[in-house]
Design a protein around this motif. Sequence first.
Motif, PDB file in Angstrom:
ATOM      1  N   GLU A 183       0.821  -1.223   0.000  1.00 43.74           N
ATOM      2  CA  GLU A 183       0.000   0.000   0.000  1.00 43.74           C
ATOM      3  C   GLU A 183       0.852   1.268   0.000  1.00 43.74           C
ATOM      4  N   GLN A 184       2.158   1.137   0.203  1.00 39.21           N
ATOM      5  CA  GLN A 184       3.049   2.300   0.175  1.00 39.21           C
ATOM      6  C   GLN A 184       3.417   2.733  -1.245  1.00 39.21           C
TER       7      GLN A 184
ATOM      8  N   CYS B 276      11.182  -1.983  -7.968  1.00 39.41           N
ATOM      9  CA  CYS B 276      12.176  -2.060  -6.891  1.00 39.41           C
ATOM     10  C   CYS B 276      11.674  -1.357  -5.628  1.00 39.41           C
ATOM     11  N   GLN B 277      10.966  -0.234  -5.788  1.00 34.51           N
ATOM     12  CA  GLN B 277      10.384   0.454  -4.626  1.00 34.51           C
ATOM     13  C   GLN B 277       9.366  -0.442  -3.929  1.00 34.51           C
ATOM     14  N   MET B 278       8.522  -1.109  -4.716  1.00 33.59           N
ATOM     15  CA  MET B 278       7.506  -1.994  -4.146  1.00 33.59           C
ATOM     16  C   MET B 278       8.171  -3.164  -3.415  1.00 33.59           C
ATOM     17  N   GLN B 279       9.145  -3.775  -4.048  1.00 30.43           N
ATOM     18  CA  GLN B 279       9.834  -4.913  -3.440  1.00 30.43           C
ATOM     19  C   GLN B 279      10.510  -4.488  -2.147  1.00 30.43           C
ATOM     20  N   SER B 280      11.136  -3.315  -2.152  1.00 27.41           N
ATOM     21  CA  SER B 280      11.825  -2.816  -0.968  1.00 27.41           C
ATOM     22  C   SER B 280      10.843  -2.548   0.172  1.00 27.41           C
ATOM     23  N   ALA B 281       9.698  -1.939  -0.147  1.00 28.18           N
ATOM     24  CA  ALA B 281       8.695  -1.645   0.886  1.00 28.18           C
ATOM     25  C   ALA B 281       8.164  -2.937   1.504  1.00 28.18           C
ATOM     26  N   ILE B 282       7.915  -3.939   0.675  1.00 31.49           N
ATOM     27  CA  ILE B 282       7.437  -5.229   1.188  1.00 31.49           C
ATOM     28  C   ILE B 282       8.538  -5.907   2.000  1.00 31.49           C
TER      29      ILE B 282
ATOM     30  N   ALA C  12       0.707  -3.421 -12.569  1.00 28.66           N
ATOM     31  CA  ALA C  12       1.064  -3.803 -11.199  1.00 28.66           C
ATOM     32  C   ALA C  12       0.006  -3.185 -10.293  1.00 28.66           C
ATOM     33  N   MET C  13      -0.955  -3.989  -9.895  1.00 24.21           N
ATOM     34  CA  MET C  13      -2.043  -3.502  -9.049  1.00 24.21           C
ATOM     35  C   MET C  13      -2.055  -4.196  -7.691  1.00 24.21           C
ATOM     36  N   GLU C  14      -1.498  -5.408  -7.654  1.00 22.44           N
ATOM     37  CA  GLU C  14      -1.435  -6.142  -6.397  1.00 22.44           C
ATOM     38  C   GLU C  14      -0.333  -7.185  -6.469  1.00 22.44           C
TER      39      GLU C  14
ATOM     40  N   GLU D 131      -2.855  -5.385  -2.185  1.00 18.23           N
ATOM     41  CA  GLU D 131      -3.123  -4.341  -3.178  1.00 18.23           C
ATOM     42  C   GLU D 131      -2.176  -3.161  -3.018  1.00 18.23           C
ATOM     43  N   LEU D 132      -1.746  -2.624  -4.159  1.00 17.94           N
ATOM     44  CA  LEU D 132      -0.916  -1.434  -4.145  1.00 17.94           C
ATOM     45  C   LEU D 132      -1.775  -0.218  -3.802  1.00 17.94           C
ATOM     46  N   GLY D 133      -1.129   0.825  -3.260  1.00 15.52           N
ATOM     47  CA  GLY D 133      -1.835   2.023  -2.821  1.00 15.52           C
ATOM     48  C   GLY D 133      -2.433   2.850  -3.924  1.00 15.52           C
TER      49      GLY D 133
END
Length: 189
Positions: A69-70, A105-111, A163-165, A187-189
């Motif tokens: 969600e970030q 990469c931002q999504m992977q890092s946040a997770i 990339a939605m979720e 789900e992504l923000g």
Amino acid sequence: MNVTRCFIAMAVTDEVKRRAQNLINILAASEADVKWVETHNMHITLSFLGDVTPEETVEISRAAMRGAEQVSSFDFTIAGPGAFPDIERPRTLWLGLSQGAEQFCQMQSAIAEELAAIGYPETARKFHPHLSLGRIKRPTPQLKNLTELLKEYADYEAGVSPAMEASIYASQLERRGPKYTLIGHAELG
């Protein structure tokens, strides 16, 4: 103790899978000894967690949701075949991202940060978003043919995916290969 192999991944569209399979068919003409990824199993891995208990999968799902969600949803383009460690010495064959890699990469890092907070440390390797195509079983003389095909198709595009979720999967190793079961969404923000 009941445990399940678990990983978090991003799905790709059927069109991307179809075009990735077309590239596999081209590369398979090299006759190199490769275990190709089955089309229905294609995805981009964000985090491999190994064996976890059912209770841990709940916490993993919550952590993935907090991380996802970030980051706002985005589109990414799958293009450009490559290999780990490199094309001259391939062990794993893949398609990379020509657009959307930074957001990926931002999504992977946040997770990964959220997973680390619940006891799943980040890997030391730098994350490189990719769609796996196959793994070299053993080096053979035909590997040179495969390397030449990878170079020849360096500009190959498999298409765009949203990339939605992120998805959380359980993985069972069976005789025919791995079987993935969806066990959660983030789900992504």
